[in-house]
Design a protein around this motif. Structure first.
Motif, short mmCIF file in Angstrom:
data_model
loop_
_atom_site.label_atom_id
_atom_site.label_comp_id
_atom_site.label_asym_id
_atom_site.label_seq_id
_atom_site.Cartn_x
_atom_site.Cartn_y
_atom_site.Cartn_z
N ARG A 163 58.27 -33.20 11.95
CA ARG A 163 57.18 -32.37 12.48
C ARG A 163 57.37 -30.91 12.06
N ILE A 164 58.60 -30.41 12.17
CA ILE A 164 58.86 -29.03 11.76
C ILE A 164 58.70 -28.89 10.24
N ARG A 165 59.16 -29.88 9.50
CA ARG A 165 59.00 -29.84 8.05
C ARG A 165 57.52 -29.79 7.66
N TYR A 166 56.71 -30.56 8.36
CA TYR A 166 55.27 -30.53 8.09
C TYR A 166 54.72 -29.13 8.34
N GLY A 167 55.11 -28.52 9.45
CA GLY A 167 54.64 -27.17 9.75
C GLY A 167 55.03 -26.18 8.67
N GLU B 115 55.68 -26.87 5.52
CA GLU B 115 54.86 -27.18 4.34
C GLU B 115 53.51 -26.47 4.43
N ARG B 116 52.87 -26.58 5.60
CA ARG B 116 51.57 -25.93 5.79
C ARG B 116 51.69 -24.42 5.70
N LEU B 117 52.77 -23.86 6.23
CA LEU B 117 52.99 -22.42 6.16
C LEU B 117 53.18 -21.96 4.72
N GLN B 118 53.97 -22.70 3.96
CA GLN B 118 54.26 -22.31 2.59
C GLN B 118 53.00 -22.27 1.73
N LEU C 264 55.63 -26.22 14.98
CA LEU C 264 54.48 -26.61 14.14
C LEU C 264 53.29 -25.68 14.39
N TYR C 265 52.93 -25.48 15.64
CA TYR C 265 51.76 -24.65 15.95
C TYR C 265 52.02 -23.20 15.59
N GLY C 266 53.26 -22.75 15.72
CA GLY C 266 53.60 -21.41 15.29
C GLY C 266 53.42 -21.25 13.79
N CYS C 267 53.82 -22.26 13.02
CA CYS C 267 53.62 -22.23 11.57
C CYS C 267 52.14 -22.15 11.22
N LEU C 268 51.32 -22.94 11.90
CA LEU C 268 49.89 -22.93 11.62
C LEU C 268 49.26 -21.59 12.00
#
Length: 854
Positions: free
Chosen positions: A36-40, A42-45, A90-94
């Motif tokens: 889940r953190i990795r997905y976040g 990825e979206r941030l990058q 995750l939500y912080g990354c988004l």
């Protein structure tokens, strides 16, 4: 997936602008980060600009509420993202990705955020607009033929990314009996409803979908009904696939199915509905405590789980206040769910028994969800009244005690495509982006400043249509969104799925709604206080003060709102710079809502004039009714013109369960689903009403009305110990209790009824007929526990399988010592039958007749 080296911490590089260009900023995160953190990350990058700051990502329990996060920037530009848990990261990354795209301000600052609603998610129907051959409602095995989208990983990836963007954390799949498509049982090998190849695909897809949901912080939940069983299993054992009473084999099969499901998919939630098929309350409670919960525990043991998986109890078609205390004795991790405005959207001020149900469920010690269900009064049009939606979410929390949102799409039964006629089908989540986005935004935080919210939605609409058009489009959305809720709550027969509001109502349904099984919860719970048409007419005639909303006030509001919406969308038209085709579809919707509103206003004015005539006997009232009815037809023709090339259907469920304004299915095929099909109905209605008025003007020329008796059918009573009686004034109806007919409708005179003993109201009635017949059942006008009640499609979708959903003859018989009774008619083909009269309590069998030829 970006590989993570096995170091305590590492730098994840977004890449280089070019071989000679400056390096893009690094994102620093734990090496053992969860998927889940990795997905976040990825979206941030993907969102990092060329000159992005250094970013540190970490998880720290307790730093924020559940799913919350903190973004903090230092003087050197470094940004630290701290999440309270995996979802918080995750939500912080988004959130950070979105802010970086719009420009992160320089200098130190800190932002924190966390959701208000604990669960937030949409429902997808593993259902169709039609019944499958040989099956009943809700019976849809998971197959590529019926649900091609289920097997499309690209579709799921796009949709799940969309849900993550909205910060949705649950996804519900609704199906009547999913287990026969997903698990095999050694004790019931015949139960599987799909081929071996499809079964293997289903299991693989379900596992993949569960993992992909979890990676995005989404909990997958499978809904199911009770008691529904596998069709091949039912056929082998001589059972119905939908059982209305407890059955030991079905109980064993269901318990083992649930156990196998929990074992195979331990991270998938379950959402049982204890009806609609299963009817008796004690049986429903027992089904929960002796079948569902033990099945989950069996699955836990097989999977080696020590923590109870959550179970979400759907309160529909059961009395959850009786179920929950018993269920909590054996299982603690229970959630509850109840409908917000029934099966429509009508008010942000729910009250009455439905409000009390929500409040009771919210106090049992677990999370309670409010369900925005079906939207029968909004389909098929677009809906983006952000102000109405924000007030509704506030009401969920503050008036109902809910801490979760269970959201339906606007055209539920035909997911994932919309009903718009376009060269390429429109995806519902793209067409209705503002619907999903608004509910998600306010489920995350409903306490937002209205002025700031207007600015937010203006920016969002500007991105779709252009900055100059955006404020007018927002005004149109908000004004148009006030019309359908007001119309239905004051005039509708029901908030339920059996009424398609966009197709209008007949004059008779407005004047005599009791003939069509009006559903009192619509105006007693899902509306502000006010008066229905009959109440208003009576009070006006008696010169009594009016209370709350009235037909007159509602009509004025609906005309004003729809006019505002049409004017605003027309002002936006020359200013649109993007997505012109979609804007034109939206504009057409707004004008269709205007025409629909005008149709209802004119027709309800006609109904008020007819009701007034009942008191005044003044022909002028009927003349006024005729004029208003003619005007309503003008607006319906306008509505038909706007929709005939725009929509394939007005409703997404095209079966016999749809009853208002006319049946939506005939002989197993869809019918009356489009305005072009209803226009002749309303043209005929006007012609017949004009003839009535002409007859009143010239009584001598009018033909007398006759009440021909119904024709008795050839039938034979097979149940021993029962006798028949003749339906006529002076006769007794019960062999063991005094009850003498004092009035009988002319159509019923002379028929042979079956004499039931009042002391044995549940006696099995077997009969045989050599031709198709219609059984006439009398329901007494008493809602007490000792009296059987007519079928209610709001809580039993199969109740109209043999007809009988609406009264056949109102006030058909009267008695000296009992309430009056209304007749409902149920159809049976030639053959041997057991009479099925659902429910418990006293009722009448007033005859078996030949069906009336159409």
């Amino acid at each position: 997936m970006i590989p993570f080296p096995s170091l305590r911490s590492c730098l994840l590089f977004a890449g280089l602008l070019a071989a000679t260009g400056p390096a893009r900023a690094a994102v620093e995160a734990p090496a053992d980060a969860s998927p889940r953190i990795r997905y976040g990350i990825e979206r941030l990058q993907r969102a990092l600009p060329a000159q992005a700051p250094h970013i540190i990502v970490r998880k720290e329990t307790g730093v924020a509420p559940k799913e919350g996060f903190i973004l903090a920037s230092a003087a050197d530009g470094t940004i630290t993202l701290t999440g309270a848990d995996d979802s918080g990261v995750l939500y912080g990354c988004l959130e950070l990705a979105e802010r970086l795209r719009s420009g992160w301000p320089k200098g130190p600052q800190q932002i924190s955020d966390a959701p208000v609603m604990v669960l937030r998610g949409p429902c997808i129907g593993m259902q169709k607009t039609y019944y499958l051959p040989g099956r009943k409602v809700y019976e849809y095995p998971y197959t590529p033929e019926e649900f091609p989208f289920f097997y499309d990983k690209a579709y799921w990836t796009e949709y799940l990314d969309h849900l993550a963007d909205l910060r949705m954390n649950t996804l519900y799949l609704w199906n009547g009996h999913p287990f026969a498509s997903l698990v095999r049982l050694p004790d019931y090998p015949e139960a599987v409803e799909v081929s071996d190849e499809v079964f293997a695909k289903n299991v693989e897809m379900f596992r993949w979908l569960t993992a992909e949901c979890d990676r995005r912080g989404i909990w997958l939940v499978q809904q199911f009904y009770s008691i529904l069983i596998s069709k091949p299993l039912a056929e082998k054992h001589g059972l119905d696939s939908q059982l209305h009473a407890w059955n030991d084999l079905a109980a064993d099969y269901t318990r083992k199915s649930i156990a196998a499901f929990v074992r195979e998919f331990p991270n998938v939630g379950l959402m049982p509905c204890l009806g609609e098929a299963l009817q008796e309350q004690n049986a429903q409670t027992r089904w929960m405590t002796d079948v569902i919960i033990p099945g989950v525990k069996d699955g836990m043991a097989a999977a080696g789980l020590t923590k109870e998986p959550p179970i979400v109890l759907r309160t529909h078609a059961t009395d959850a206040t009786k179920v929950m205390p018993e269920a909590l004795k054996g299982y603690k991790n229970l959630y509850t769910e109840a409908k917000f405005n029934g099966e429509s959207l009508t008010t942000w001020e729910p009250r009455g028994v439905r409000q009390q149900l929500h409040l009771t469920m919210s106090q049992v010690g677990s999370t309670h969800l409010a369900n925005v269900h079906i939207l029968a009064n909004l389909e098929p049009f677009r809906y983006g009244a952000t102000e109405f939606i924000q007030k509704s979410v506030l009401a969920m929390r503050d008036r109902l005690g809910a801490h979760g949102l269970h959201l339906y799409p606007l055209f539920y039964w035909d997911w994932p495509v919309s009903p718009d006629i376009t060269p390429t089908p429109l995806k519902q989540w793209e067409r209705d982006w503002i619907w999903f986005e608004a509910w998600a935004r306010y489920a995350w935080n409903p306490d937002r400043d209205p002025i700031a919210e207007r600015a937010h939605w203006t920016r969002r609409l500007a991105a779709h249509y252009g900055a100059d058009a955006a404020p007018f489009i927002l005004d149109a959305y908000n004004a148009a969104g006030e019309c359908a809720p007001r119309i239905l709550r004051r005039y509708g027969i029901t908030e339920g799925n059996r009424q398609t509001m966009a197709l209008g109502m007949t004059l008779d349904q407005l004047v005599r709604p009791e003939k069509y099984r009006e559903f009192p919860e619509l105006w007693e719970s899902q509306s502000p206080p006010g008066e229905r048409l009959k109440e208003y007419a009576e009070r006006a005639w008696k010169k009594l003060p009016h209370e709350g909303e009235t037909p007159v006030s509602i009509n004025a509001e609906v005309l004003a709102f729809s006019a505002q919406a049409a004017a605003a969308i027309d002002r936006a038209a020359p200013l649109v710079t993007r997505n012109r085709e979609e804007f034109n579809r939206l504009r057409n919707d707004v004008h269709a809502i205007r025409a629909m509103s005008q149709n209802y206003v004119a027709k309800t004015r006609a109904a008020l004039a007819v009701l007034r005539y009942g008191y005044s006997k003044d022909l002028a009232d009927m003349v006024l009714a005729e004029e208003n009815l003619a005007e309503s037809l003008v607006y319906f023709r306008r509505l038909t013109e706007l929709t005939k090339d725009a929509y394939s259907a007005a409703n997404s469920m095209q079966t016999a369960q749809r009853r208002i304004p006319v049946p939506g299915g005939i002989a197993g095929k869809r019918a009356n689903y489009h305005w072009t099909q209803l226009l002749p109905v309303y043209e005929k209605e006007l012609t017949e009403f004009q003839a009535q008025v002409a007859a009143l003007k010239n009584p001598a020329a009018a033909q007398g009305r006759t009440h021909a008796p119904l024709t008795p059918a050839a039938w034979k009573l097979l149940t021993p110990g029962l006798s028949t009686y003749t339906v006529q004034v002076g006769n007794t109806v019960f062999p063991d209790a005094p009850a003498v007919f004092t009035a009988v409708a002319p159509e019923l005179e002379g028929l042979q009824g079956i004499g039931l003993r009042r002391g044995e109201p549940d006696k099995v009635i077997d009969f045989e007929c050599s031709e198709p017949v219609r059984v006439l059942i009398g329901y007494f006008h008493d809602r007490g526990p000792g009296w059987r009640q007519p079928p209610t499609l709001e809580t039993d979708a199969t109740a109209a399988d043999r007809g009988g959903a609406e009264p056949f003859i109102v006030d058909a018989v009267k008695f000296d010592a009992l309430p009056a009774a209304t007749v409902h008619a149920f159809d049976y083909p030639a053959g041997r039958h057991t009479l099925q009269v659902r429910g418990t309590g006293t009722y009448l069998i007033l005859g078996i007749v030949r069906p009336i030829a159409p």
